[in-house]
Design a protein around this motif. Structure first.
Motif, PDB file in Angstrom:
ATOM      1  N   GLU A 230      70.690  36.958  39.117  1.00 27.27           N
ATOM      2  CA  GLU A 230      70.435  36.633  37.638  1.00 27.27           C
ATOM      3  C   GLU A 230      69.896  37.708  36.829  1.00 27.27           C
ATOM      4  O   GLU A 230      70.250  37.674  35.539  1.00 27.27           O
ATOM      5  N   SER A 231      69.397  38.539  37.340  1.00 26.97           N
ATOM      6  CA  SER A 231      68.692  39.831  36.616  1.00 26.97           C
ATOM      7  C   SER A 231      69.957  40.656  35.915  1.00 26.97           C
ATOM      8  O   SER A 231      70.815  40.939  36.512  1.00 26.97           O
ATOM      9  N   ARG A 232      69.527  40.885  34.768  1.00 25.68           N
ATOM     10  CA  ARG A 232      70.645  41.645  33.984  1.00 25.68           C
ATOM     11  C   ARG A 232      69.924  43.136  33.471  1.00 25.68           C
ATOM     12  O   ARG A 232      70.500  43.801  32.857  1.00 25.68           O
ATOM     13  N   ALA A 233      68.830  43.140  34.108  1.00 22.74           N
ATOM     14  CA  ALA A 233      68.035  44.705  34.017  1.00 22.74           C
ATOM     15  C   ALA A 233      69.105  45.654  34.589  1.00 22.74           C
ATOM     16  O   ALA A 233      69.665  45.468  35.670  1.00 22.74           O
ATOM     17  N   ARG A 234      68.908  46.648  34.398  1.00 22.98           N
ATOM     18  CA  ARG A 234      69.746  47.864  34.829  1.00 22.98           C
ATOM     19  C   ARG A 234      68.921  48.618  35.837  1.00 22.98           C
ATOM     20  O   ARG A 234      68.504  49.681  35.813  1.00 22.98           O
ATOM     21  N   VAL A 235      68.912  47.955  36.970  1.00 20.41           N
ATOM     22  CA  VAL A 235      67.994  48.172  38.245  1.00 20.41           C
ATOM     23  C   VAL A 235      69.032  48.251  39.337  1.00 20.41           C
ATOM     24  O   VAL A 235      69.702  47.467  39.646  1.00 20.41           O
TER      25      VAL A 235
END
Length: 513
Positions: free
Chosen positions: A362-367
């Motif tokens: 679910e995370s949309r962070a650029r990790v």
């Protein structure tokens, strides 16, 4: 709709509806007050704000209403005003312990009841939660950090002031990338970072890298994850051509705006295979080549003694990774941290796996996650399902041409004299069955001797002896190598070539090139 605009619209509706209590959850008090000031002026609202440094002042005119800077004094005055003035809003910005049942939170309840009777509104701007009995008297709204669209607008507006004074080389693509990099910090932090570029009298394309470094420095000591120092060019990987080609295609996607296609940024890669063959080195090389900060998540270090402590620490670590994005998150030997799902009597591992899977999905962070594993069989099977990581690669013992490349890398690093092609070919032959770490150890031993006696004084016999003294895992524990190789058909070969494997139903045999 951008987060700031959406929050402003909701707060406006609450003020016009005269909701007696409104909480704005945010770490950006200044940004929230700017939003409220705009609303007060646009809608001609009667709004008074209290701060411990300035006391009570009119939000529209900035005039001081009362010199009493204490919270209790402000609460008393607000109560008096609500009984004599209609449609008044009082905003409190410095309230401690409002999440508990205590004297202060009960006074706010009384004040909210009075505001409801008189058509008034009290508003609290805080990063802390609100006591349930108080919050149920009104509405709550969150003002999150600026999203990528808001950040881009802030960057453009800030730099526009200096168009005639400094050289600005950024175009639309650079502004997009800058917004992507700075997403995750407050507006004031972002503007401070940009100010450091402005004082240099130029804003060049090369300085996009500095944005990431400056953002990284804001967070200092981070909870749950460890900063790993890498410098461009420090970590070179030999072989693994297939993996390297795959990474080259993923890099630009990490900072592109993919929302028009409803795609998430690249999520990461799972590297499995023979120990010592470059899995961990690859994580460092990716961060070094991509010029991104590298963080290491040690799942074992977040495990706590008390009920819920492990889950809380793990959640905090993942949230921290999101905050420092874009970055590379390295999880070494992930099977040791997440093994045991379904057999752990306390259920901690199962809950950690669930948290991690939800975050991956679910995370949309650029990790960009680089997870390594020596024994993929110990991992929960749901972690291997498509859609978790972008792909899984198998890292095997290097073949002759790969060993040559690796040896050349370490010869250039440790020695100051060239080695002939004939000598290099012999070292490649002597290193049959070596892992990358074995090759490094052999060449490093030559480097120590060269430092001691001088590069020109090291005979080739010493080179041969250094390689002969290495006992690789392929000779000391060949059964372990074969055991690991049983997993090869479940992943893409990191070398980019298909090795001779017995055909099995459903085997994954992909050649990258």
């Amino acid at each position: 709709m951008p987060n700031g605009a959406e929050t402003k619209a909701r707060v406006e509706s609450y003020l016009l509806a005269r909701i007696p209590f409104v909480s704005i959850r945010t770490v950006e008090r200044g940004r929230a007050l700017e939003m409220l000031t705009e609303l007060a002026r646009e809608k001609q609202l009667d709004v008074i704000v209290h701060t411990l440094s300035q006391g009570l002042r009119d939000l529209r005119t900035k005039q001081v209403v009362s010199d009493d800077k204490s919270l209790l004094g402000a609460l008393d005055l607000a109560g008096e005003w609500f009984q004599s003035r209609a449609n008044l809003t009082v905003v409190f910005t410095d309230v401690q312990h409002l999440g508990d049942d205590n004297d202060i939170s009960r006074r706010f309840v009384d004040l909210a009841q009075l505001a409801e009777e008189q058509g008034g509104c009290i508003m609290v701007v805080s990063a802390d939660p609100t006591w349930n009995a108080l919050q149920r008297m009104g509405m709550a709204v969150a003002l999150d950090l600026p999203d990528v669209d808001e950040m881009r607008r802030e960057i453009v507006e800030f730099l526009r002031q200096y168009d005639s004074e400094i050289r600005i080389e950024w175009g639309p693509a650079e502004f997009d990338e800058a917004a992507s990099i700075l997403t995750g910090v407050t507006r004031i932090e972002a503007l401070n970072i940009l100010a450091t570029l402005v004082v240099r009298k130029s804003v060049t394309k090369a300085e996009l890298v500095d944005l990431g470094r400056a953002k990284d420095s804001i967070f200092g000591d981070l909870a749950g994850i460890e900063r790993v120092a890498v410098r461009p060019g420090d970590h070179l990987v030999g072989g693994l051509a297939g993996l390297r080609q795959w990474l080259d295609r993923k890099r630009p996607l990490l900072t592109m705006d993919l929302r028009d296609r409803d795609l998430r940024p690249p999520r990461g890669v799972l590297l499995v295979g023979v120990p010592g063959c470059g899995k961990s080195l690859s994580a460092k090389a990716i961060a070094s080549d991509w010029q991104l900060p590298l963080y290491r998540l040690d799942i074992g270090s977040v495990l706590g003694t008390y009920v819920g402590q492990s889950e809380s620490r793990f959640k905090e670590a993942l949230a921290t990774a999101d905050a420092v994005a874009p970055c590379v998150l390295w999880i070494d030997e992930i099977e040791k941290g997440l093994a045991g799902s379904g057999t752990d009597s306390t259920g901690v591992t199962t809950r950690l796996v669930g948290q991690f899977l939800y975050w991956l999905q679910e995370s949309r962070a650029r990790v960009f996650v680089v997870a390594t594993a020596n024994d993929v069989r110990a991992l929960p099977q749901e972690l291997l399902r498509s859609g978790r990581f972008d792909d899984m690669f198998f890292v095997d013992l290097p073949e002759a041409d790969e060993r040559r490349e690796i040896i050349e890398i370490y010869l250039r690093k440790y020695l100051r004299v060239p080695v002939t092609a004939e000598m290099l070919g012999e070292l490649v032959g002597l290193s049959e069955g070596f892992a990358g770490s074995d090759l490094q150890a052999a060449v490093a031993e030559i480097g120590y001797e060269a430092k001691r006696v001088g590069d020109e004084n090291v005979p080739f016999e010493y080179y041969r002896g250094s390689f002969a003294n290495i006992v690789p895992l392929a000779r000391s524990a060949p059964e372990r190598i074969e055991e690991v190789r049983l997993l090869r058909d479940r992943a893409i070969p990191a070398s980019g070539r298909v090795r001779d494997l017995p055909e099995k139903p459903g085997a994954r045999r992909v050649v990258l090139g």
